[in-house]
Design an enzyme around this catalytic site. Structure first.
Site, PDB file in Angstrom:
ATOM      1  N   GLU A 200      30.254-126.757 -56.631  1.00 15.79           N
ATOM      2  CA  GLU A 200      29.465-126.116 -57.682  1.00 15.79           C
ATOM      3  C   GLU A 200      27.991-126.487 -57.504  1.00 15.79           C
ATOM      4  O   GLU A 200      27.617-127.224 -56.593  1.00 15.79           O
ATOM      5  CB  GLU A 200      29.961-126.543 -59.064  1.00 15.79           C
TER       6      GLU A 200
ATOM      7  N   ASP B  23      22.407-131.391 -65.501  1.00 16.39           N
ATOM      8  CA  ASP B  23      22.035-130.165 -64.787  1.00 16.39           C
ATOM      9  C   ASP B  23      20.516-129.937 -64.782  1.00 16.39           C
ATOM     10  O   ASP B  23      20.029-128.882 -65.191  1.00 16.39           O
ATOM     11  CB  ASP B  23      22.732-128.953 -65.413  1.00 16.39           C
TER      12      ASP B  23
END
Length: 323
Positions: free
Chosen positions: A201, A30
């Site tokens: 997402e 991430d």
């Protein structure tokens, strides 16, 4: 003289961004990069804390100090699974958006997006004020924010039944939502339903030429090698809250490339160099069937725009020069 000549050849200077080799770090799920002046700030998921690296040369990111700026409390709604931190400069202050789960409840029903605020010029310094959890309609993950046509918006991935969707809502300020929340995309493509889950997402905003709007996202389960990066687009002047304004590209814009050692690419962000060129940062595994482990590492590459105003991402790259 030889070093200076080489740096110029690579498009940088002796203290400039220079060359890079992917991945930038051996681990970094991430990833997020933002630039302020000549400084780049990097963040990634660490699980129980948020740390920031600061550098003027992304090719030397591994040498930059990882400074912890916040640790999860032992109790409360944001006590564990600290994921996907994003650093934004808004109206002269720094804001950190991150996903967290409640103590004793590490599950989808107890996840949300939280905000920290810092008045310091350098986000590695100063004090971070807890602005709490954003009052989203659903539990969810991966919050981001962007400004368009004088308004600020928040986008995240809510859990709605068996799906993870993309939803958008206007913001009254960087920690307060305003008005109705709208779902603008669902996992309705075959490539978004790999790994046994139906998932969109990691939404991220990319401004396009002439006022065009783009939102990238990750599709499918992160434990699947089918995990990839998709794209939504909206025309100039569109209302970002209108789901009919958004059109989905039917195929991933960045997918795995075994030839380049890139598997399950996803969860990206965008940043610019001091010269104004646009770049993407994303994580990927170095091999097949590695799932959602810490082996996911940050990679970067340049983004250009075609004559039609749409972004061109290209194949994953191993190395290059920031310019």
């Amino acid at each position: 003289m030889l070093f200076t000549a080489l740096a110029i050849l690579l498009g940088g200077s002796t203290d400039g961004p220079g060359a890079f080799t992917n991945p930038l770090l051996p681990s970094g799920p991430d990833p997020w990069i933002v630039r302020e002046g000549r400084d780049y700030y990097y963040l990634g998921t660490l699980g129980d804390r948020i740390a920031i690296r600061k550098t003027r040369d992304l090719g030397k990111l591994a040498e930059a100090e990882e400074k912890v700026v916040w640790r999860a409390p032992s109790t409360g709604p944001n006590a564990q699974s600290i994921w996907a931190p994003e650093l934004h400069r808004i109206q002269g202050k720094w804001y950190l958006y991150y996903t967290a789960a409640a103590a004793g409840h590490d599950d989808d029903a107890h996840r949300g997006i939280f905000v920290l605020e810092n008045r310091a010029k350098d986000p590695q310094t100063g004090n971070w004020t807890d602005r709490g959890r954003l009052a989203t309609r659903h539990t969810g993950i991966d919050g981001t924010t962007f400004a368009y046509a004088g308004k600020r918006y928040f986008v995240y991935s809510p859990y709605v039944g068996p799906d993870s969707n993309l939803a958008i809502v206007e913001m009254a300020n960087p920690w307060t939502l305003k008005g109705p929340e709208t779902i603008i995309a669902r996992p309705d493509q075959a490539w978004e339903r790999q790994g046994g889950r139906q998932i969109l997402e990691g939404p991220e905003f990319l401004p396009g030429p002439g006022g065009r709007l783009f939102l990238s996202y990750s599709g499918s389960a992160c434990w699947s090698d089918g995990y990839a990066i998709g794209l939504l687009r909206a025309p100039p002047g569109a209302d970002p809250l209108d789901p009919g304004a958004w059109t989905k590209t039917p195929h991933p814009v960045i997918a795995g490339s075994p030839a380049q050692g890139v598997y399950a690419p996803g969860h990206n962000g965008f940043f610019t160099t001091p010269g104004g060129t646009q770049w993407i940062v994303y994580h990927a595994n170095p091999g097949p069937d590695m799932k959602c482990s810490a082996k996911r590492a940050p990679r970067i590459q340049r983004v250009t725009f075609g004559r039609d105003g749409r972004p061109i991402f290209g194949e994953p790259v191993r190395s290059g020069a920031l310019r």
